[in-house]
Scaffold this motif. Structure first.
Motif, PDB file in Angstrom:
ATOM      1  N   GLY A 180      49.431   8.500   6.478  1.00 48.47           N
ATOM      2  CA  GLY A 180      50.311   9.561   6.942  1.00 48.47           C
ATOM      3  C   GLY A 180      50.365  10.758   6.020  1.00 48.47           C
ATOM      4  N   THR A 181      49.252  11.046   5.334  1.00 47.65           N
ATOM      5  CA  THR A 181      49.181  12.147   4.383  1.00 47.65           C
ATOM      6  C   THR A 181      48.081  13.101   4.831  1.00 47.65           C
ATOM      7  N   PRO A 182      48.416  14.187   5.538  1.00 48.61           N
ATOM      8  CA  PRO A 182      47.381  15.083   6.069  1.00 48.61           C
ATOM      9  C   PRO A 182      46.483  15.639   4.969  1.00 48.61           C
ATOM     10  N   PRO A 183      45.171  15.563   5.146  1.00 48.00           N
ATOM     11  CA  PRO A 183      44.253  16.075   4.115  1.00 48.00           C
ATOM     12  C   PRO A 183      43.985  17.568   4.257  1.00 48.00           C
ATOM     13  N   ILE A 184      43.692  18.180   3.111  1.00 52.63           N
ATOM     14  CA  ILE A 184      43.232  19.565   3.046  1.00 52.63           C
ATOM     15  C   ILE A 184      41.807  19.497   2.517  1.00 52.63           C
ATOM     16  N   ASP A 230      58.702  19.818  12.534  1.00 55.68           N
ATOM     17  CA  ASP A 230      58.375  18.938  13.664  1.00 55.68           C
ATOM     18  C   ASP A 230      56.867  18.817  13.834  1.00 55.68           C
ATOM     19  N   GLU A 231      56.151  19.938  13.684  1.00 51.63           N
ATOM     20  CA  GLU A 231      54.696  19.904  13.807  1.00 51.63           C
ATOM     21  C   GLU A 231      54.080  19.150  12.626  1.00 51.63           C
ATOM     22  N   TYR A 232      54.675  19.303  11.442  1.00 52.64           N
ATOM     23  CA  TYR A 232      54.178  18.554  10.288  1.00 52.64           C
ATOM     24  C   TYR A 232      54.320  17.044  10.511  1.00 52.64           C
ATOM     25  N   ARG A 233      55.480  16.627  11.031  1.00 58.35           N
ATOM     26  CA  ARG A 233      55.670  15.191  11.299  1.00 58.35           C
ATOM     27  C   ARG A 233      54.678  14.697  12.343  1.00 58.35           C
ATOM     28  N   GLN A 234      54.394  15.530  13.355  1.00 61.12           N
ATOM     29  CA  GLN A 234      53.404  15.150  14.371  1.00 61.12           C
ATOM     30  C   GLN A 234      52.019  15.031  13.756  1.00 61.12           C
ATOM     31  N   LEU A 235      51.715  15.929  12.830  1.00 58.26           N
ATOM     32  CA  LEU A 235      50.428  15.901  12.138  1.00 58.26           C
ATOM     33  C   LEU A 235      50.246  14.573  11.400  1.00 58.26           C
ATOM     34  N   ARG A 236      51.301  14.097  10.747  1.00 58.91           N
ATOM     35  CA  ARG A 236      51.237  12.807  10.060  1.00 58.91           C
ATOM     36  C   ARG A 236      50.983  11.668  11.048  1.00 58.91           C
ATOM     37  N   ARG A 237      51.713  11.696  12.151  1.00 56.93           N
ATOM     38  CA  ARG A 237      51.549  10.625  13.148  1.00 56.93           C
ATOM     39  C   ARG A 237      50.153  10.651  13.761  1.00 56.93           C
ATOM     40  N   ASN A 238      49.617  11.848  13.969  1.00 61.09           N
ATOM     41  CA  ASN A 238      48.269  11.962  14.548  1.00 61.09           C
ATOM     42  C   ASN A 238      47.249  11.240  13.677  1.00 61.09           C
ATOM     43  N   GLY A 239      47.306  11.475  12.364  1.00 59.31           N
ATOM     44  CA  GLY A 239      46.353  10.850  11.455  1.00 59.31           C
ATOM     45  C   GLY A 239      46.478   9.339  11.454  1.00 59.31           C
ATOM     46  N   MET A 240      47.705   8.848  11.471  1.00 55.70           N
ATOM     47  CA  MET A 240      47.917   7.403  11.438  1.00 55.70           C
ATOM     48  C   MET A 240      47.461   6.730  12.730  1.00 55.70           C
ATOM     49  N   ALA A 241      47.405   7.491  13.817  1.00 52.96           N
ATOM     50  CA  ALA A 241      47.016   6.922  15.103  1.00 52.96           C
ATOM     51  C   ALA A 241      45.506   6.840  15.291  1.00 52.96           C
ATOM     52  N   ARG A 242      44.734   7.531  14.427  1.00 47.15           N
ATOM     53  CA  ARG A 242      43.281   7.524  14.587  1.00 47.15           C
ATOM     54  C   ARG A 242      42.706   6.165  14.190  1.00 47.15           C
ATOM     55  N   ASP A 243      41.626   5.772  14.874  1.00 41.38           N
ATOM     56  CA  ASP A 243      40.935   4.509  14.573  1.00 41.38           C
ATOM     57  C   ASP A 243      39.826   4.793  13.577  1.00 41.38           C
ATOM     58  N   PHE A 244      40.061   4.432  12.310  1.00 40.14           N
ATOM     59  CA  PHE A 244      39.056   4.617  11.267  1.00 40.14           C
ATOM     60  C   PHE A 244      38.478   3.277  10.826  1.00 40.14           C
ATOM     61  N   SER A 245      38.631   2.250  11.642  1.00 39.79           N
ATOM     62  CA  SER A 245      38.107   0.933  11.293  1.00 39.79           C
ATOM     63  C   SER A 245      36.586   0.937  11.420  1.00 39.79           C
ATOM     64  N   TRP A 246      35.989  -0.182  10.995  1.00 41.70           N
ATOM     65  CA  TRP A 246      34.546  -0.333  11.109  1.00 41.70           C
ATOM     66  C   TRP A 246      34.110  -0.751  12.515  1.00 41.70           C
TER      67      TRP A 246
END
Length: 490
Positions: free
Chosen positions: A399-403, A453-469
């Protein structure tokens, strides 16, 4: 196609021995391939520094490897990748691997790296024959395994293992394994292979080039990096080879082990959390601020960095931008890393000047790295080059948006934030300059304060992505089948 027999050969395997992201891939991907029903096995060296537990046992049969003037004898240790039934075979040889370092010591690269890793290549193939287990495909990793495809196309072509296909993965093209012509003699490879379209480069043997010319198929760790390495700017002198092999080159993004990198269960964190409840992330932020001597403030924007101090990673750009960022923005920075001595000195001076706002730990600390991933509000990666990158995946998972700078795998894994909609997973910039980095940090900082609100959504977006193998494993199975069909059209 039925279940495949797949052999991984690698100089690194997480959690046994790790220098970089290569180890993470080899420690995770085989487990997901095994879940798909394939027979997967892994071979690596048994370094003196390997983290081995009581579950490892030695095979009774010694391993005689046909290299050099006569057979070099070693021993094979066997265990499994943690949490799986994937066999791991560690090849012991005191002369080559009875030292703690993988590639280099304080004095620089080991001068016998060519012989060490040729022993690994030929030893892995010899072990397969000793086990009476001939793989359908051998997955090779970087220059250290470049002689496996070469051996299968020459010295071992007419042996049972010569039917095996090879998939050669480029993790970092910059490191190519230049060595003397003695490498061919030691490997018992015909001297005729010392030519420009096989192993020769600038009057030396190039082990990476050997793998690129002789492998059945080639992969690298992101689609964008696959394009970059075909250019003069990104090819490190081998772009012409990769253009020649372009029809056999495929980019597949790395995944992460989501059972290990999970903020809901990570035992390294002082408090766990999920995208539905970020309360624990605030606790992690306070713990991070306390550990690095930052002012404990739940409201200030905290930017995290975990990186080698190197120009490739863009840490010189960050060092140039930081005085202006910290002078003009209401922010804190938590920085963990080591590397270039001059950069280490610069960051120490900055940490002293901006005490309480710039927290620094020079060195590596795995637990602190995870706390920075979890406790920061943003994660900064200004890389000049990044074949794939894993830390941006960990950051989004936590939940930490990257730059990030738009290069390599950072292009393929981070989606640009869109104001007013909250779409995206992070912030990307194009130019490898301190002003571009400064402006993007400013954009992220303004989003944090002005668009919560958009920042919180940005965090949730990243956590929802499937980065598994899982997805990448299916892509690799396709690559293996493609290679097998090309090697054995019958």
């Amino acid at each position: 196609m039925p279940a495949l027999k797949i052999l991984f050969v690698s100089p690194e395997v997480e959690p046994f021995v790790k220098v970089g992201g290569l180890a993470d891939m080899v420690g995770s991907l085989p487990k997901d391939l095994a879940k798909l029903g394939h027979d997967v096995r892994v071979v690596c060296p048994a370094y003196a520094s390997m983290k081995l537990d009581g579950n490892i046992v030695a095979r009774d049969e010694p391993l005689g490897v046909d290299v050099g003037a006569g057979a070099h004898w070693g021993r094979t240790w066997t265990t499994h990748l943690p949490g799986s039934q994937v066999p791991l075979y560690a090849l012991e040889h005191d002369q080559f691997f009875g030292r703690p370092e993988v590639y280099a010591g304080p004095w620089g690269d080991h001068p016998d790296n060519d012989l060490r890793f040729i022993f690994l290549c030929r030893g892995a193939l010899t072990l397969c024959q000793q086990l009476d287990w001939i793989p359908d495909v051998i997955h090779c990793h970087d220059w250290t395994t470049g002689f496996i495809p070469l051996l299968l196309n020459t010295t071992l072509r007419d042996t049972p293992i010569g039917r095996a296909a090879t998939v050669f993965t480029i993790h970092n093209l910059e490191h190519q394994g230049y060595c003397d012509r003695r490498a061919l003699d030691f490997a018992h490879v015909p001297v005729a292979e010392f030519r420009a379209d096989s192993t020769e480069s600038h009057g030396k043997v190039n082990m990476m080039k050997a793998g690129l010319y002789h492998s059945t198929k080639i992969t690298t760790v992101s689609p964008t990096y696959a394009e970059e390495i075909k250019t003069a700017a990104g090819g490190f002198g081998l772009d012409h080879v990769l253009r020649f092999r372009a029809a056999d080159l495929l980019g597949i993004v790395n995944g992460i082990d989501e059972s290990t990198w999970n903020p809901a269960t990570d035992k390294a964190l002082p408090f766990n959390y999920t995208s539905a409840n970020f309360g624990g992330k605030s606790t992690c932020k306070a713990a991070l601020q306390k550990q690095l001597g930052l002012e404990i403030d739940p409201h200030i924007a905290l930017f995290g960095v975990v990186s080698r101090f190197a120009t490739q990673k863009g840490l010189d750009l960050l060092a140039e931008a930081l005085p202006y960022v910290l002078d003009r923005m209401h922010v804190q920075f938590a920085v963990l890393g080591s590397g270039d001595g001059a950069l280490e000195t610069t960051f120490r001076e900055l940490a002293e000047k901006f005490s309480g706002r710039l927290g620094l730990h020079v060195g590596f600390n795995g637990k602190l790295a995870r706390l920075i991933q979890a406790g920061s509000d943003f994660f900064v990666m200004p890389s000049r080059a990044e074949p794939c990158g894993l830390t941006q995946l960990y950051a989004m998972r936590y939940g930490t948006p990257p730059i990030v700078r738009a290069t390599g795998g950072l292009v393929d894994t981070v989606e640009q934030f869109v104001e007013d909609t909250g779409e995206g997973t992070g912030f990307k910039f194009q130019d490898a300059t301190a002003p571009a980095l400064y402006n993007t940090i400013g954009w992220a900082n303004a989003t944090y304060y002005d668009r919560p609100d958009e920042y919180r959504q940005l965090r949730r977006n990243g956590m929802a992505r499937d980065f598994s193998w899982r997805t990448s494993a299916a892509s690799y199975v396709n690559a293996y089948e493609w290679a097998i069909a090309a090697r054995r059209p019958d």
